[in-house]
Design an enzyme around this catalytic site. Structure first.
Site, PDB file in Angstrom:
ATOM      1  N   HIS A  53       0.839  -1.201   0.000  1.00 51.02           N
ATOM      2  CA  HIS A  53       0.000   0.000   0.000  1.00 51.02           C
ATOM      3  C   HIS A  53       0.874   1.251   0.000  1.00 51.02           C
ATOM      4  CE1 HIS A  53      -3.631   2.336   1.522  1.00 51.02           C
ATOM      5  NE2 HIS A  53      -2.632   3.155   1.810  1.00 51.02           N
ATOM      6  N   GLU A  54       1.849   1.291   0.906  1.00 49.34           N
ATOM      7  CA  GLU A  54       2.724   2.462   1.001  1.00 49.34           C
ATOM      8  C   GLU A  54       3.671   2.541  -0.197  1.00 49.34           C
ATOM      9  OE1 GLU A  54       1.969   4.681   3.032  1.00 49.34           O
ATOM     10  OE2 GLU A  54       0.555   3.424   4.113  1.00 49.34           O
ATOM     11  N   HIS A  57       1.836   4.379  -2.947  1.00 48.54           N
ATOM     12  CA  HIS A  57       1.916   5.838  -2.794  1.00 48.54           C
ATOM     13  C   HIS A  57       3.262   6.357  -3.291  1.00 48.54           C
ATOM     14  CE1 HIS A  57      -1.785   6.222  -0.635  1.00 48.54           C
ATOM     15  NE2 HIS A  57      -1.366   5.619   0.468  1.00 48.54           N
TER      16      HIS A  57
END
Length: 249
Positions: A53-54, A57
């Site tokens: 998820h990170e 980003h």
């Protein structure tokens, strides 16, 4: 962009959990080996998904103009580089174990001023939750290749359902969550200032609401199951996987 050994270690724990779950005795109900396998599989699998998820980003931010994310180590899938390991991973894992609700974790600091435009800034925010949605879809596909009525089948089903729920929670337009981050570039200065003021506690208020008011959390679970079923998931298997994961209840 070379993956960290830490990330491979997390995956190894998930694989070990999957092995235990696959060979646990499902006929005994909450067989210790079965339960331990499902717990390890879900915890490590979800921690890996937080890392992805990170990474989502950071990768979109890197492509969008913020090259500092590479120097900060955000592209190495190493949890040690995130802002606060306790708030990023330990606290979300505790919330997951206690109530089965995936509190958003991880944190990467993006230089929004270096991004090319507002659309890029929105996609940076959306990249994280979309990675969860993609992981949920991929897990639904993997589950079809796993023998049914095994702990591995139930554990992977629950992990897939958690990915969908994580996606839904993160795209809510609440300050501090990615849904707000996607809208923020297009909001008025007053709205952005309000979001900055409430960002530290707004997500915690949301999770208090989810824990204290069952109709709200039930609605999110219902929507998550609808999407999950649309991706080919098995709601019954996901529910049984949750029961094994929350064995203490």
């Amino acid at each position: 962009m070379r993956p960290s050994p830490i990330f491979f270690g997390i995956l190894a724990v998930a694989v070990a959990g999957g092995f235990l779950a696959a060979y646990g005795d499902i006929s005994k109900g909450r067989d210790p080996m079965l339960v331990a396998g499902v717990v390890l599989l879900v915890l490590a699998g979800w921690m890996a998904s937080l890392t992805l998820h990170e990474f989502g980003h950071a990768f979109v931010a890197f492509r969008g103009g913020d090259h500092d994310v590479a120097h900060k180590g955000y592209l190495t899938l190493d949890v040690r580089h995130y802002a606060d390991p306790v708030l990023s991973f330990v606290l979300p894992l505790i919330f997951l174990i206690i109530g089965g609700i995936p509190l958003p974790g991880g944190a990467v600091w993006i230089n929004r001023g270096a991004l090319r435009n507002r659309a890029t800034a929105s996609w940076v925010s959306l990249a994280g939750p979309l990675s969860n949605l993609a992981a949920g879809a991929a897990l639904c596909l993997v589950v079809t290749l796993v023998p049914m009525a095994t702990g591995l089948y139930f554990g992977l089903s629950y992990l897939a359902l958690l990915q969908i729920l994580t996606f839904l929670i993160n795209i809510l337009p609440v300050p501090g969550l990615d849904g707000w981050g996607a809208l923020e570039p297009y909001l008025s200065p007053q709205a952005r200032a309000f979001g900055a003021r409430v960002r530290p506690w707004a997500p915690l208020a949301l999770f208090a609401l989810l824990f204290l008011f069952r109709p709200v959390s039930n609605l999110l679970w219902t929507i998550a199951e609808y999407i999950y079923n649309g991706l080919g998931g098995d709601s019954y298997a996901g529910g049984l996987g949750q029961a094994l994961f929350l064995f203490w209840k």
